[in-house]
Design a protein around this motif. Structure first.
Motif, PDB file in Angstrom:
ATOM      1  N   GLU A   1     -39.982  -8.053  61.757  1.00 34.76           N
ATOM      2  CA  GLU A   1     -38.866  -8.160  60.795  1.00 34.76           C
ATOM      3  C   GLU A   1     -37.472  -8.569  61.986  1.00 34.76           C
ATOM      4  O   GLU A   1     -37.823  -7.651  62.397  1.00 34.76           O
ATOM      5  N   VAL A   2     -36.549  -9.561  61.531  1.00 26.97           N
ATOM      6  CA  VAL A   2     -35.614  -9.404  62.413  1.00 26.97           C
ATOM      7  C   VAL A   2     -34.097  -9.260  61.193  1.00 26.97           C
ATOM      8  O   VAL A   2     -34.722 -10.765  59.900  1.00 26.97           O
ATOM      9  N   LYS A   3     -33.279  -8.874  61.505  1.00 27.38           N
ATOM     10  CA  LYS A   3     -32.243  -8.222  60.239  1.00 27.38           C
ATOM     11  C   LYS A   3     -30.841  -8.960  61.292  1.00 27.38           C
ATOM     12  O   LYS A   3     -30.451  -9.156  62.410  1.00 27.38           O
ATOM     13  N   VAL A   4     -30.250  -9.916  59.872  1.00 25.67           N
ATOM     14  CA  VAL A   4     -29.367 -11.065  60.454  1.00 25.67           C
ATOM     15  C   VAL A   4     -28.005 -10.094  59.935  1.00 25.67           C
ATOM     16  O   VAL A   4     -28.141 -10.321  58.395  1.00 25.67           O
ATOM     17  N   GLY A   5     -26.383 -10.117  60.708  1.00 21.19           N
ATOM     18  CA  GLY A   5     -25.271  -9.889  59.706  1.00 21.19           C
ATOM     19  C   GLY A   5     -24.765 -11.008  58.833  1.00 21.19           C
ATOM     20  O   GLY A   5     -25.460 -12.354  59.124  1.00 21.19           O
ATOM     21  N   VAL A   6     -24.024 -10.430  58.568  1.00 25.28           N
ATOM     22  CA  VAL A   6     -23.089 -11.360  57.006  1.00 25.28           C
ATOM     23  C   VAL A   6     -21.536 -12.065  57.951  1.00 25.28           C
ATOM     24  O   VAL A   6     -21.174 -11.837  58.653  1.00 25.28           O
ATOM     25  N   GLU A   7     -21.415 -13.422  58.368  1.00 24.02           N
ATOM     26  CA  GLU A   7     -20.393 -14.189  58.930  1.00 24.02           C
ATOM     27  C   GLU A   7     -19.323 -13.903  58.193  1.00 24.02           C
ATOM     28  O   GLU A   7     -18.189 -13.745  58.664  1.00 24.02           O
ATOM     29  N   MET A   8     -19.496 -14.078  56.482  1.00 21.84           N
ATOM     30  CA  MET A   8     -18.340 -14.603  55.814  1.00 21.84           C
ATOM     31  C   MET A   8     -19.072 -13.743  54.783  1.00 21.84           C
ATOM     32  O   MET A   8     -20.220 -14.504  53.848  1.00 21.84           O
ATOM     33  N   ALA A   9     -18.722 -13.199  53.311  1.00 19.05           N
ATOM     34  CA  ALA A   9     -18.341 -12.852  51.912  1.00 19.05           C
ATOM     35  C   ALA A   9     -17.474 -12.474  51.391  1.00 19.05           C
ATOM     36  O   ALA A   9     -16.175 -12.090  51.669  1.00 19.05           O
ATOM     37  N   SER A  10     -17.793 -13.015  49.954  1.00 17.74           N
ATOM     38  CA  SER A  10     -16.563 -12.655  48.880  1.00 17.74           C
ATOM     39  C   SER A  10     -17.105 -12.689  47.121  1.00 17.74           C
ATOM     40  O   SER A  10     -18.151 -13.513  47.196  1.00 17.74           O
ATOM     41  N   VAL A  11     -16.292 -12.075  46.956  1.00 16.70           N
ATOM     42  CA  VAL A  11     -15.992 -12.265  45.157  1.00 16.70           C
ATOM     43  C   VAL A  11     -15.199 -13.188  44.800  1.00 16.70           C
ATOM     44  O   VAL A  11     -14.126 -13.229  45.354  1.00 16.70           O
ATOM     45  N   ILE A  12     -15.648 -14.554  44.243  1.00 11.97           N
ATOM     46  CA  ILE A  12     -14.951 -15.399  43.952  1.00 11.97           C
ATOM     47  C   ILE A  12     -14.646 -14.801  42.080  1.00 11.97           C
ATOM     48  O   ILE A  12     -16.292 -14.423  41.156  1.00 11.97           O
ATOM     49  N   VAL A  13     -14.355 -14.884  40.943  1.00 11.08           N
ATOM     50  CA  VAL A  13     -13.407 -14.994  39.455  1.00 11.08           C
ATOM     51  C   VAL A  13     -13.488 -16.393  38.924  1.00 11.08           C
ATOM     52  O   VAL A  13     -12.714 -16.893  39.817  1.00 11.08           O
TER      53      VAL A  13
ATOM     54  N   PHE B   1     -10.007 -13.029  45.952  1.00 10.35           N
ATOM     55  CA  PHE B   1     -10.576 -11.152  45.987  1.00 10.35           C
ATOM     56  C   PHE B   1     -11.000 -11.112  47.520  1.00 10.35           C
ATOM     57  O   PHE B   1     -12.298 -10.304  46.888  1.00 10.35           O
ATOM     58  N   ASN B   2     -11.005 -11.205  48.394  1.00  9.33           N
ATOM     59  CA  ASN B   2     -11.872 -10.627  49.292  1.00  9.33           C
ATOM     60  C   ASN B   2     -11.164  -9.414  49.749  1.00  9.33           C
ATOM     61  O   ASN B   2     -10.377  -8.576  48.907  1.00  9.33           O
ATOM     62  N   ASN B   3     -12.450  -8.448  50.354  1.00  9.76           N
ATOM     63  CA  ASN B   3     -12.160  -7.304  50.430  1.00  9.76           C
ATOM     64  C   ASN B   3     -12.234  -6.664  49.459  1.00  9.76           C
ATOM     65  O   ASN B   3     -12.267  -5.314  49.572  1.00  9.76           O
ATOM     66  N   LYS B   4     -13.103  -6.983  47.589  1.00  9.72           N
ATOM     67  CA  LYS B   4     -13.364  -6.809  47.076  1.00  9.72           C
ATOM     68  C   LYS B   4     -14.188  -6.183  47.465  1.00  9.72           C
ATOM     69  O   LYS B   4     -15.287  -6.633  47.495  1.00  9.72           O
ATOM     70  N   SER B   5     -15.429  -5.423  46.348  1.00 12.01           N
ATOM     71  CA  SER B   5     -17.178  -4.853  46.199  1.00 12.01           C
ATOM     72  C   SER B   5     -17.456  -6.470  45.704  1.00 12.01           C
ATOM     73  O   SER B   5     -16.434  -6.970  44.563  1.00 12.01           O
TER      74      SER B   5
ATOM     75  N   VAL C   1     -13.778 -11.201  32.200  1.00 14.20           N
ATOM     76  CA  VAL C   1     -14.116 -11.411  33.894  1.00 14.20           C
ATOM     77  C   VAL C   1     -14.889 -11.344  34.082  1.00 14.20           C
ATOM     78  O   VAL C   1     -16.160 -10.991  34.318  1.00 14.20           O
ATOM     79  N   VAL C   2     -15.508 -12.617  34.458  1.00 12.25           N
ATOM     80  CA  VAL C   2     -16.611 -13.182  34.702  1.00 12.25           C
ATOM     81  C   VAL C   2     -16.586 -13.579  36.240  1.00 12.25           C
ATOM     82  O   VAL C   2     -16.162 -13.564  37.102  1.00 12.25           O
ATOM     83  N   TYR C   3     -17.354 -12.484  37.439  1.00 15.81           N
ATOM     84  CA  TYR C   3     -16.860 -12.772  39.266  1.00 15.81           C
ATOM     85  C   TYR C   3     -19.446 -13.527  38.979  1.00 15.81           C
ATOM     86  O   TYR C   3     -19.891 -12.941  38.614  1.00 15.81           O
ATOM     87  N   ARG C   4     -18.105 -13.887  40.728  1.00 15.81           N
ATOM     88  CA  ARG C   4     -20.103 -14.755  41.349  1.00 15.81           C
ATOM     89  C   ARG C   4     -18.823 -13.563  43.226  1.00 15.81           C
ATOM     90  O   ARG C   4     -18.247 -14.032  43.335  1.00 15.81           O
ATOM     91  N   THR C   5     -20.481 -14.255  43.884  1.00 14.71           N
ATOM     92  CA  THR C   5     -20.276 -14.072  45.006  1.00 14.71           C
ATOM     93  C   THR C   5     -20.880 -15.138  46.110  1.00 14.71           C
ATOM     94  O   THR C   5     -22.198 -15.490  45.966  1.00 14.71           O
ATOM     95  N   VAL C   6     -20.070 -14.578  47.061  1.00 13.49           N
ATOM     96  CA  VAL C   6     -20.598 -15.877  47.959  1.00 13.49           C
ATOM     97  C   VAL C   6     -20.254 -14.889  49.409  1.00 13.49           C
ATOM     98  O   VAL C   6     -19.815 -14.739  50.175  1.00 13.49           O
TER      99      VAL C   6
END
Length: 652
Positions: free
Chosen positions: A307-319, A326-330, A340-345
């Motif tokens: 098992e090799v774990k890699v981190g995240v380059e980018m992540a954000s929730v979008i509405v 809405f970056n830096n939100k859960s 309100v409808v959320y998605r995560t990238v």
């Protein structure tokens, strides 16, 4: 921000005997989540899994905000206990935790008890008392329980402790010649081993020995006239030792302290009468805990794959349908109770595998998310949510500016998973995406632009799951990761004829390799490790004043457990000898923490910490470093001596 840490039930989770204990909460002003405009974006949820109940006091406080800590793990499963109907003399029924579906309840008796006294180096292993009496030092009780049956299961499972209680019996009568002062016994996990407990006057119940307050018994307003069974919530305490996330997040179990606190706010060292508890006397209910838990299978690589774990380059929730970032939100997905409808990238960092996909065989892969809690709403508004993972086809996007209209994706899901409404807060949530990662890494047929998490039914509203973001630095919050199960494949072009050399006699000389192993530096050979136990740290500020951190701070170090970040020698097919030299060294970042500098007051002090570890090419100094004896290197944590505080100031 208070709207993102909702209680799932404002009046039914814990039976009441007084107005101050009706609904455990870290907020002293409200038990109903706010519906302010901030509810349109998922919370960063800064303290849902392990809220601190006392950030700076040397003796745990009895204020309403600290002595009634939240047990966030119970937010998804309300207690079935019922309050007493007595109006003149409220009597609490001794409860039992109720197992969730698929869970169990067990009882565990104490394994060790002790009473520590200020000014006395030895501890009393036969008695259990708390408080301060005349001509005697302040006393603190401690109780330990054997939890090895749980920690042993964590090798192949996660163990979710939904609910737990600790049960004690107060002994009739008190010791001491002074008046009895109304008091309360608090619970705080012990941060050091029993032999290391500091009994110097003024230190016994300080953060030197103890972590934050995690529970409390009912107040005792007068000297006990009879034996009495009492209990307190033990959920938040035990979740430190059996982390709902995974075994790597467990804190060492040194037992729990029983600490006295006067209801009038008097200093705990004030002379009065003490409170005594039964230990293991025959015929009396001895200290015990009950635990309601659930064992959950975790993802594991198939035999022969690592098992090799890699981190995240980018992540954000979008509405959905919003042009706001809405970056830096859960992170979240689905339609919340406000419509309100959320998605995560998310885009994972696959740089380790870049341009080397033909060297790896991929078996399984899964996304790790840290489920914090559901969004604001009532218990009735909770629901199961199914999330689908889709491959993003947008070639360029940035977490700091991405909005709903920026993201194009393949409509065929590459993974799916169910988020149960009964899921415990603080747990690890995984989604399998085997084939997509194979296409990214093994076959190279798709370019990694990331994934978007979309709820399977965005037309239905309910409380939606909240997950930790990639920039969430809260203690016990875990950033998203991607696990890849890979098998290293030997390249047929790298095989060379083995040469014979004289026997090696020097303990410092390494054997010569004739076949180069395919390995890309920066992988799991050089890993960031956590120095346990995680404790409050002491530093000296610019005025030379000793300062103690308000909260435990994680110390990291870099370790090359596989020995691949070292000097090695290879011969090519023509017999030419080449030397490679790399060292496992840290990448540093800075972060401000709050320290109590006593005479200088509270201060925000910026310190450096180890963010990640990588194999770097050696300088002359590090070249000599890797030439040292392997046997000695195996006994030391590689970067600890070089990078812990004291050698380079304020590096964690």
């Amino acid at each position: 921000s208070s709207t993102t840490t909702p209680s799932t039930s404002s009046s039914t989770t814990t039976p009441s005997t007084s107005s101050s204990t009706t609904t455990p909460s870290t907020s002293s002003s409200t038990t109903t989540p706010s519906t302010s405009s901030s509810t349109t974006t998922p919370s960063t949820s800064s303290s849902t899994t392990t809220p601190s109940t006392s950030s700076s006091t040397t003796t745990p406080s009895t204020s309403s905000s600290t002595t009634t800590p939240s047990t966030s793990s119970s937010t998804t499963t309300p207690s079935t206990s019922t309050p007493s109907t007595s109006t003149s003399t409220p009597v609490k029924t001794i409860p039992q935790c109720t197992p969730v579906d698929g869970g169990e309840r067990i009882e565990i008796p104490l394994s060790l008890i002790a009473t520590f006294t200020e000014g006395v180096s030895s501890r009393d292993g036969s008695a259990l008392s708390v408080g301060k009496i005349a001509n005697n030092g302040l006393t603190m009780g401690s109780v330990s329980f054997d939890l090895s049956s749980f920690t042993g299961q964590q090798e192949t499972n996660n163990v979710w402790v939904y609910d737990s209680h600790i049960f004690l019996t107060v002994m009739e009568g008190s010791e001491g010649s002074d008046e009895f002062k109304p008091q309360q016994t608090l619970l705080a996990a012990i941060g050091v081993t029993a032999d290391a407990v500091n009994t110097v006057v003024g230190q016994l119940t300080s953060e030197i020995n103890l972590k934050d307050v995690t529970g409390e018994f009912d107040p005792i307003s007068e000297e006990p006239r009879r034996d009495k069974e009492i209990y307190a919530s033990f959920t938040e305490t035990i979740q430190q030792w059996i982390s709902p996330y995974n075994k790597d997040s467990n804190v060492e179990n040194n037992g729990v302290a029983l600490v006295n606190s006067y209801l009038d706010g008097s200093d705990p060292s004030t002379d009065a009468k003490n409170i005594r508890y039964y230990a293991n006397e025959t015929g009396v209910n001895e200290p015990m805990i009950d635990i309601c838990y659930k064992v959950v299978k975790i993802e594991l690589c198939s035999p022969g794959f690592e098992e090799v774990k890699v981190g995240v380059e980018m992540a954000s929730v979008i509405v959905v349908d919003s042009e706001e970032n809405f970056n830096n939100k859960s992170l979240s997905h689905g339609q919340d109770v406000d419509g309100v409808v959320y998605r995560t990238v998310i885009k994972f960092d696959l740089s380790e595998f870049a341009d080397n996909f033909e060297q790896y065989s991929i078996k399984e892969a899964w996304i790790h998310l840290n489920y914090l809690e559901p969004s604001a709403g009532t218990f009735e508004e909770q629901a199961d949510r199914t999330v689908n993972v889709h491959r993003i086809t947008t070639t360029e996007w940035s977490e700091g500016s991405v909005v709903y209209g920026d993201i194009a994706y393949d409509e065929t899901p590459v993974g799916t998973a169910l988020v149960e409404k009964s899921r415990l807060g603080g747990t690890e949530f995984t989604i399998r995406i085997d084939e997509l990662v194979k296409n990214w890494v093994e076959e190279g047929t798709n370019t990694n632009y990331g994934v978007v998490l979309i709820d399977a039914n965005e037309d239905v509203s309910s409380r939606v799951p909240l997950y930790a973001d990639n920039e969430d630095e809260e203690e016990k919050h875990h950033k998203p990761e991607l696990s890849i199960c890979r098998e290293l494949i030997n390249s047929p072009t790298s095989t060379a004829t083995t040469t014979t050399s004289s026997p090696v006699t020097s303990p410092f000389q390494r054997s010569t390799h004739t076949t180069a192993e395919i390995f890309k530096f920066g992988g799991d050979s050089c890993e960031k490790k956590i120095l346990n136990p995680v404790e409050n740290i002491t530093i000296t500020n610019e005025n030379g004043t000793v300062c103690i951190s308000d909260q435990p701070i994680q110390l990291n170090y870099c370790e090359d457990s596989s020995g691949k970040c070292k000097k090695s020698q290879t011969r090519d097919k023509n017999g030419v000898l080449t030397t490679d030299c790399t060292c496992c060294l840290p990448n540093l970042k800075t972060k401000a923490h709050t320290f109590d500098c006593f005479t200088d007051g509270k201060q925000e002090i910026e310190i450096e910490y180890i963010d990640s570890c990588e194999c770097y090419e050696c300088t002359k100094d590090s070249y000599e470093f890797v030439e040292e004896d392997d046997a000695r290197l195996a006994l030391q944590k590689r970067a600890v001596e070089k990078y812990l505080p004291g050698n380079i100031p304020f590096i964690l």
